[in-house]
Design a protein around this motif. Structure first.
Motif, mmCIF file in Angstrom:
data_model
loop_
_atom_site.group_PDB
_atom_site.id
_atom_site.type_symbol
_atom_site.label_atom_id
_atom_site.label_comp_id
_atom_site.label_asym_id
_atom_site.label_seq_id
_atom_site.Cartn_x
_atom_site.Cartn_y
_atom_site.Cartn_z
ATOM 1 N N ASN A 201 0.826 -1.208 0.000
ATOM 2 C CA ASN A 201 0.000 0.000 0.000
ATOM 3 C C ASN A 201 0.866 1.267 0.000
ATOM 4 O OD1 ASN A 201 -1.939 -2.166 1.554
ATOM 5 N ND2 ASN A 201 -3.108 -0.760 0.261
ATOM 6 N N HIS A 202 1.805 1.300 -0.927
ATOM 7 C CA HIS A 202 2.701 2.449 -1.162
ATOM 8 C C HIS A 202 3.352 3.011 0.094
ATOM 9 C CE1 HIS A 202 -0.801 5.029 -0.180
ATOM 10 N NE2 HIS A 202 -1.494 4.271 -0.989
ATOM 11 N N ALA A 203 3.940 2.101 0.908
ATOM 12 C CA ALA A 203 4.569 2.543 2.156
ATOM 13 C C ALA A 203 6.029 2.959 1.980
ATOM 14 C CB ALA A 203 4.478 1.431 3.198
ATOM 15 N N TYR A 204 6.617 2.724 0.794
ATOM 16 C CA TYR A 204 8.074 2.900 0.651
ATOM 17 C C TYR A 204 8.455 3.863 -0.465
ATOM 18 C CZ TYR A 204 8.220 -1.175 3.663
ATOM 19 O OH TYR A 204 8.045 -2.020 4.716
ATOM 20 N N PRO A 230 1.790 6.000 -5.858
ATOM 21 C CA PRO A 230 1.277 5.938 -7.226
ATOM 22 C C PRO A 230 1.686 7.146 -8.075
ATOM 23 C CG PRO A 230 -0.512 6.382 -5.664
ATOM 24 C CD PRO A 230 0.709 6.062 -4.864
ATOM 25 N N GLU A 231 2.106 8.235 -7.452
ATOM 26 C CA GLU A 231 2.556 9.396 -8.233
ATOM 27 C C GLU A 231 3.929 9.168 -8.856
ATOM 28 O OE1 GLU A 231 1.549 9.453 -5.117
ATOM 29 O OE2 GLU A 231 0.119 11.090 -4.760
ATOM 30 N N ASP A 232 4.670 8.158 -8.362
ATOM 31 C CA ASP A 232 6.070 7.974 -8.763
ATOM 32 C C ASP A 232 6.192 6.923 -9.874
ATOM 33 O OD1 ASP A 232 8.801 8.034 -8.899
ATOM 34 O OD2 ASP A 232 9.144 7.166 -6.907
ATOM 35 N N ILE A 233 5.689 7.259 -11.053
ATOM 36 C CA ILE A 233 5.733 6.299 -12.159
ATOM 37 C C ILE A 233 7.183 6.000 -12.560
ATOM 38 C CG2 ILE A 233 5.095 5.917 -14.593
ATOM 39 C CD1 ILE A 233 2.476 7.257 -14.082
ATOM 40 N N ASP A 234 8.044 7.008 -12.508
ATOM 41 C CA ASP A 234 9.468 6.765 -12.811
ATOM 42 C C ASP A 234 10.075 5.783 -11.809
ATOM 43 O OD1 ASP A 234 9.802 8.291 -15.115
ATOM 44 O OD2 ASP A 234 9.975 10.142 -13.946
ATOM 45 N N ALA A 249 0.371 -2.476 -9.755
ATOM 46 C CA ALA A 249 -0.212 -1.261 -9.172
ATOM 47 C C ALA A 249 -1.409 -0.844 -10.012
ATOM 48 C CB ALA A 249 0.803 -0.119 -9.125
ATOM 49 N N GLY A 250 -2.217 0.039 -9.470
ATOM 50 C CA GLY A 250 -3.326 0.582 -10.248
ATOM 51 C C GLY A 250 -4.561 0.942 -9.435
ATOM 52 N N GLU A 251 -4.651 0.476 -8.176
ATOM 53 C CA GLU A 251 -5.874 0.775 -7.425
ATOM 54 C C GLU A 251 -5.988 2.257 -7.096
ATOM 55 O OE1 GLU A 251 -4.351 -1.616 -3.883
ATOM 56 O OE2 GLU A 251 -5.633 -0.175 -2.878
ATOM 57 N N ASN A 252 -4.885 2.979 -7.179
ATOM 58 C CA ASN A 252 -4.941 4.420 -6.946
ATOM 59 C C ASN A 252 -4.717 5.212 -8.224
ATOM 60 O OD1 ASN A 252 -5.469 4.791 -4.044
ATOM 61 N ND2 ASN A 252 -3.623 3.535 -3.840
ATOM 62 N N GLU A 253 -5.163 4.622 -9.341
ATOM 63 C CA GLU A 253 -5.140 5.346 -10.612
ATOM 64 C C GLU A 253 -6.555 5.335 -11.184
ATOM 65 O OE1 GLU A 253 -4.370 7.863 -12.461
ATOM 66 O OE2 GLU A 253 -2.258 7.288 -12.300
ATOM 67 N N PHE A 254 -6.829 6.270 -12.074
ATOM 68 C CA PHE A 254 -8.200 6.525 -12.497
ATOM 69 C C PHE A 254 -8.257 6.835 -13.991
ATOM 70 C CE2 PHE A 254 -7.216 7.793 -8.250
ATOM 71 C CZ PHE A 254 -8.216 7.235 -7.477
ATOM 72 N N SER A 255 -9.264 6.354 -14.645
ATOM 73 C CA SER A 255 -9.607 6.706 -16.030
ATOM 74 C C SER A 255 -8.556 6.240 -17.047
ATOM 75 C CB SER A 255 -9.851 8.217 -16.193
ATOM 76 O OG SER A 255 -8.651 8.907 -16.507
ATOM 77 N N GLU A 261 -0.551 6.630 -18.936
ATOM 78 C CA GLU A 261 0.858 6.807 -18.552
ATOM 79 C C GLU A 261 1.483 5.481 -18.115
ATOM 80 O OE1 GLU A 261 2.166 9.718 -19.195
ATOM 81 O OE2 GLU A 261 0.146 10.259 -19.858
ATOM 82 N N TRP A 262 0.768 4.743 -17.269
ATOM 83 C CA TRP A 262 1.305 3.474 -16.753
ATOM 84 C C TRP A 262 1.517 2.468 -17.885
ATOM 85 C CZ3 TRP A 262 2.248 2.578 -11.497
ATOM 86 C CH2 TRP A 262 1.797 3.577 -10.628
#
Ligand code: CA
Length: 382
Positions: A201-204, A230-234, A249-255, A261-262
């Motif tokens: 859950n994006h803890a790191y 989820p903001e850190d695609i790089d 990943a993807g549960e915190n991305e939309f549309s 981008e992903w």
């Protein structure tokens, strides 16, 4: 057919035993249910994803204040046009988060309505089912106060295995050394039979995630989910291909715009849009098409009540393996096994696992009936 009313129901109930994931303690389960009413007497049901720490009232307000005026009097068969109109008119204050959750909930209700009107399950309206049943994996393994770890997780894993699960996902994100010991300990405790995934859950950040990825390689982990923000695609691109553990990943991305981008940057191995969050059937089928065009695997995130679970099964039926083959890599159903007082009761217990598989519902619409007594029991009146 015309949409004549949209009712929203916020359901919420405290948990007897609160549980923790890497972002906090979950004290209650809640959700936001949409009831879409038409002039032909057909009612459709939808649900907005409600994360463990998310107030369901936000999505309810968006439906009532921003979306309902766009939809009243409209023909639900114009579902694609309605979706784009909702997205466009909420763009200045939307694009992601609860606004997309809200759009998803009414979109699911519209598709349920269309299926009921035509007497067909939603997957038939979307082009048919690639599969009639699906292998579920157990989501659970939340931390409970005072329990010993990994001993308690090994016990939980054995319980899931006894119930027929052959795949399960551990909650991690409790510290680098803690996670490494925990993951290796659980694998040792249950043997190499079951498929094991881990979810932080994006803890790191990238550095910490890299250390964990390398250290858990001997435990044959199937995928590492949301190691970083989820903001850190790089950052995801840096982590991918470091080990043979799939990155997810993807549960915190939309549309489709968010997933563009992903997908185009090949940031992960497995995309996990949530039907009740990323935009409903109308948008998730497009995300699925983008994933197919880039030959990427899509395994949806699911953490909903029975309505979202039924809807996700309809969506899962329609996801083409990428690529098709005699024995293709199939998607799995994320089957939440954590405490949820109304997940099953809301749909009269219609979805169950039998012999290690969950059937795709074939009745019209989402394929389940809704228990209004359960809605009344848990409804929060404001
Ligand atoms: Ca997750």
């Amino acid at each position: 057919m015309k949409i004549t009313d949209i009712k929203t129901h916020v359901l919420s109930t405290p948990l007897d035993e609160p549980f923790a994931f890497s972002q906090g303690w979950v004290m209650k389960r809640g959700t936001m249910i949409v009831e879409l009413i038409t002039d032909e007497g057909i009612t459709g049901w939808g649900e907005a994803l409600c994360h463990g720490l998310q107030p369901p009232e936000i999505a309810e307000t968006i439906v009532q204040v921003a979306l309902k005026p766009i939809l009243l009097g409209q023909d639900p068969f114009d579902v694609d046009v309605l979706w784009e109109r909702m997205y466009n008119l909420t763009r200045p204050f939307g694009q992601k988060g609860a606004v997309l959750n809200a759009i998803a909930s009414v979109d699911i209700a519209i598709w349920d309505c269309l299926g009921r009107a035509l007497g067909k399950p939603v997957h038939k309206l979307l082009g048919g089912a690639y599969r009639t049943e699906i292998q579920p994996y157990a989501t659970g393994f939340y931390r409970v106060e005072g329990k010993p770890y990994p001993a308690d997780a090994i016990e939980e894993a054995k319980r899931h295995m006894k119930n027929g699960f052959t795949a399960m996902k551990l909650k991690v994100g409790f510290g680098v050394e803690n996670d490494i010991d925990y993951i290796l300990g659980v694998r040792e405790g249950i043997g190499h039979g079951p498929k094991l995934m881990v979810d932080a859950n994006h803890a790191y950040n990238v550095g910490s995630a890299r250390r964990i990825l390398k250290a858990i390689e001997p435990a044959s982990i199937h995928w590492f989910e949301e190691p970083i923000s989820p903001e850190d695609i790089d950052g995801y691109r840096e982590l991918k291909n470091l080990t043979n553990i799939y990155l997810a990943a993807g549960e915190n991305e939309f549309s489709k715009i968010g997933f563009r981008e992903w997908i185009s940057r090949r940031a992960v191995d497995i995309l996990q849009p949530d039907l009740c969050s990323a935009g409903g059937f109308t948008e998730c089928r497009k995300i699925s098409a983008l994933a197919q065009a880039w030959h990427m695997t899509l395994i949806p995130h699911v953490w909903a009540s029975g309505i979202g679970l039924a809807a996700s099964l309809q969506f899962l039926a329609t996801i083409p393996p990428a690529p098709l083959a005699l024995n293709p890599v199939e998607p799995m159903l994320e089957y939440d096994q954590s405490s949820h007082p109304f997940r099953q009761d809301l749909i009269f217990g219609a979805i169950t696992m039998q012999e290690g598989k969950v059937q795709i519902p074939t009745a019209p619409g989402l394929g389940v009936e809704i228990n209004r007594d359960v809605i009344e029991r848990y409804k929060q009146h404001r």
